[in-house]
Motif scaffolding. Structure first.
Motif, PDB file in Angstrom:
ATOM      1  N   ILE A  84     -32.251 -75.308  32.611  1.00  0.00           N
ATOM      2  CA  ILE A  84     -31.710 -74.990  31.295  1.00  0.00           C
ATOM      3  C   ILE A  84     -30.246 -74.634  31.487  1.00  0.00           C
ATOM      4  N   THR A  85     -29.482 -74.703  30.415  1.00  0.00           N
ATOM      5  CA  THR A  85     -28.061 -74.401  30.548  1.00  0.00           C
ATOM      6  C   THR A  85     -27.867 -72.904  30.769  1.00  0.00           C
ATOM      7  N   THR A  86     -26.717 -72.562  31.296  1.00  0.00           N
ATOM      8  CA  THR A  86     -26.437 -71.155  31.546  1.00  0.00           C
ATOM      9  C   THR A  86     -26.292 -70.380  30.238  1.00  0.00           C
ATOM     10  N   ILE A  87     -25.846 -71.035  29.197  1.00  0.00           N
ATOM     11  CA  ILE A  87     -25.754 -70.390  27.877  1.00  0.00           C
ATOM     12  C   ILE A  87     -27.162 -70.084  27.363  1.00  0.00           C
ATOM     13  N   GLN A  88     -28.086 -71.003  27.532  1.00  0.00           N
ATOM     14  CA  GLN A  88     -29.469 -70.753  27.128  1.00  0.00           C
ATOM     15  C   GLN A  88     -30.092 -69.642  27.963  1.00  0.00           C
ATOM     16  N   LEU A  89     -29.724 -69.564  29.241  1.00  0.00           N
ATOM     17  CA  LEU A  89     -30.217 -68.503  30.112  1.00  0.00           C
ATOM     18  C   LEU A  89     -29.727 -67.138  29.624  1.00  0.00           C
ATOM     19  N   MET A  90     -28.449 -67.060  29.253  1.00  0.00           N
ATOM     20  CA  MET A  90     -27.918 -65.816  28.694  1.00  0.00           C
ATOM     21  C   MET A  90     -28.592 -65.468  27.372  1.00  0.00           C
ATOM     22  N   GLY A  91     -28.807 -66.472  26.535  1.00  0.00           N
ATOM     23  CA  GLY A  91     -29.465 -66.228  25.255  1.00  0.00           C
ATOM     24  C   GLY A  91     -30.894 -65.739  25.426  1.00  0.00           C
ATOM     25  N   LEU A  92     -31.608 -66.325  26.360  1.00  0.00           N
ATOM     26  CA  LEU A  92     -32.970 -65.882  26.633  1.00  0.00           C
ATOM     27  C   LEU A  92     -32.980 -64.442  27.143  1.00  0.00           C
ATOM     28  N   GLY A  93     -32.050 -64.116  28.029  1.00  0.00           N
ATOM     29  CA  GLY A  93     -31.949 -62.755  28.534  1.00  0.00           C
ATOM     30  C   GLY A  93     -31.614 -61.762  27.437  1.00  0.00           C
ATOM     31  N   LEU A  94     -30.683 -62.128  26.555  1.00  0.00           N
ATOM     32  CA  LEU A  94     -30.336 -61.241  25.441  1.00  0.00           C
ATOM     33  C   LEU A  94     -31.503 -61.065  24.484  1.00  0.00           C
ATOM     34  N   LEU A  95     -32.274 -62.113  24.278  1.00  0.00           N
ATOM     35  CA  LEU A  95     -33.451 -62.017  23.420  1.00  0.00           C
ATOM     36  C   LEU A  95     -34.484 -61.069  24.021  1.00  0.00           C
ATOM     37  N   VAL A  96     -34.697 -61.150  25.324  1.00  0.00           N
ATOM     38  CA  VAL A  96     -35.636 -60.254  26.007  1.00  0.00           C
ATOM     39  C   VAL A  96     -35.142 -58.811  25.919  1.00  0.00           C
ATOM     40  N   VAL A  97     -33.852 -58.590  26.161  1.00  0.00           N
ATOM     41  CA  VAL A  97     -33.284 -57.241  26.081  1.00  0.00           C
ATOM     42  C   VAL A  97     -33.419 -56.691  24.661  1.00  0.00           C
ATOM     43  N   PHE A  98     -33.107 -57.508  23.674  1.00  0.00           N
ATOM     44  CA  PHE A  98     -33.199 -57.067  22.277  1.00  0.00           C
ATOM     45  C   PHE A  98     -34.642 -56.723  21.911  1.00  0.00           C
ATOM     46  N   PHE A  99     -35.572 -57.565  22.330  1.00  0.00           N
ATOM     47  CA  PHE A  99     -36.987 -57.323  22.023  1.00  0.00           C
ATOM     48  C   PHE A  99     -37.468 -56.014  22.632  1.00  0.00           C
ATOM     49  N   THR A 100     -37.130 -55.770  23.890  1.00  0.00           N
ATOM     50  CA  THR A 100     -37.581 -54.534  24.528  1.00  0.00           C
ATOM     51  C   THR A 100     -36.842 -53.318  23.992  1.00  0.00           C
ATOM     52  N   ALA A 101     -35.634 -53.515  23.458  1.00  0.00           N
ATOM     53  CA  ALA A 101     -34.891 -52.392  22.894  1.00  0.00           C
ATOM     54  C   ALA A 101     -35.478 -51.943  21.556  1.00  0.00           C
ATOM     55  N   ILE A 102     -35.927 -52.902  20.727  1.00  0.00           N
ATOM     56  CA  ILE A 102     -36.430 -52.521  19.400  1.00  0.00           C
ATOM     57  C   ILE A 102     -37.940 -52.334  19.357  1.00  0.00           C
ATOM     58  N   LEU A 103     -38.643 -52.742  20.382  1.00  0.00           N
ATOM     59  CA  LEU A 103     -40.101 -52.618  20.383  1.00  0.00           C
ATOM     60  C   LEU A 103     -40.586 -51.188  20.157  1.00  0.00           C
ATOM     61  N   PRO A 104     -39.996 -50.161  20.773  1.00  0.00           N
ATOM     62  CA  PRO A 104     -40.465 -48.793  20.515  1.00  0.00           C
ATOM     63  C   PRO A 104     -40.335 -48.357  19.062  1.00  0.00           C
ATOM     64  N   PHE A 105     -39.413 -48.949  18.317  1.00  0.00           N
ATOM     65  CA  PHE A 105     -39.233 -48.624  16.900  1.00  0.00           C
ATOM     66  C   PHE A 105     -40.511 -48.881  16.107  1.00  0.00           C
ATOM     67  N   PHE A 106     -41.245 -49.915  16.484  1.00  0.00           N
ATOM     68  CA  PHE A 106     -42.486 -50.258  15.782  1.00  0.00           C
ATOM     69  C   PHE A 106     -43.642 -49.320  16.138  1.00  0.00           C
ATOM     70  N   PHE A 107     -43.441 -48.486  17.152  1.00  0.00           N
ATOM     71  CA  PHE A 107     -44.429 -47.470  17.527  1.00  0.00           C
ATOM     72  C   PHE A 107     -43.942 -46.068  17.159  1.00  0.00           C
ATOM     73  N   GLN A 108     -43.022 -45.988  16.203  1.00  0.00           N
ATOM     74  CA  GLN A 108     -42.451 -44.734  15.710  1.00  0.00           C
ATOM     75  C   GLN A 108     -41.808 -43.915  16.834  1.00  0.00           C
ATOM     76  N   LYS A 109     -41.089 -44.588  17.711  1.00  0.00           N
ATOM     77  CA  LYS A 109     -40.352 -43.927  18.781  1.00  0.00           C
ATOM     78  C   LYS A 109     -38.894 -44.351  18.696  1.00  0.00           C
TER      79      LYS A 109
END
Length: 141
Positions: free
Chosen positions: A64-89
């Protein structure tokens, strides 16, 4: 000009550096290491490989392109950053599976490990984007 010895060394060094970066990645949330340093180690292995064989071969290896690799990484970081919000944390709070009864529950990582994986992907994508653009500018393909 081809250098057979350097090619053989590059074929041995890349897997070793990728394994070392994986080891640093997986132990990083408890001990020194983590996604950033693991990404730097993996990128260094890819850079050495690209110097010997050219950036096109590394691009084919990554698939995959390096831009897609960065995008995938940012998506993973964003998901793990907001996931606790859905558990009232609070945002960026570490979450781990509540159930510890089955064997498979130990295979499910907590959010700090997943966050480190996202950082790992972003660092690899960013460093390789910079290096590949420099190599293309110098016509080192």
């Amino acid at each position: 000009m081809r250098n057979i010895i350097l090619e053989k060394i590059a074929n041995v060094v890349l897997p070793i550096m990728l394994l070392a970066s994986l080891w640093l990645l997986l132990r990083g949330h408890n001990y020194p290491g983590g996604g950033f340093i693991a990404g730097i180690i993996a990128s260094t292995g890819f850079i050495f490989y690209a110097i010997v064989f050219g950036s096109r071969r590394v691009k084919r290896f990554i698939r995959i392109t390096t831009i897609q690799l960065m995008g995938l990484g940012l998506l993973v970081v964003f998901f793990t950053a907001i996931l606790p919000f859905f558990f009232q944390k609070q945002l960026l709070t570490g979450l781990w599976p509540e159930f510890q009864t089955s064997l498979f529950s130990y295979l499910i990582p907590g959010t700090p490990v997943v966050f480190d994986i996202g950082v790992f992907l972003v660092v690899i994508g960013m460093i390789l984007t910079i290096i590949f653009s420099i190599m293309e500018e110098l016509k080192w393909n």
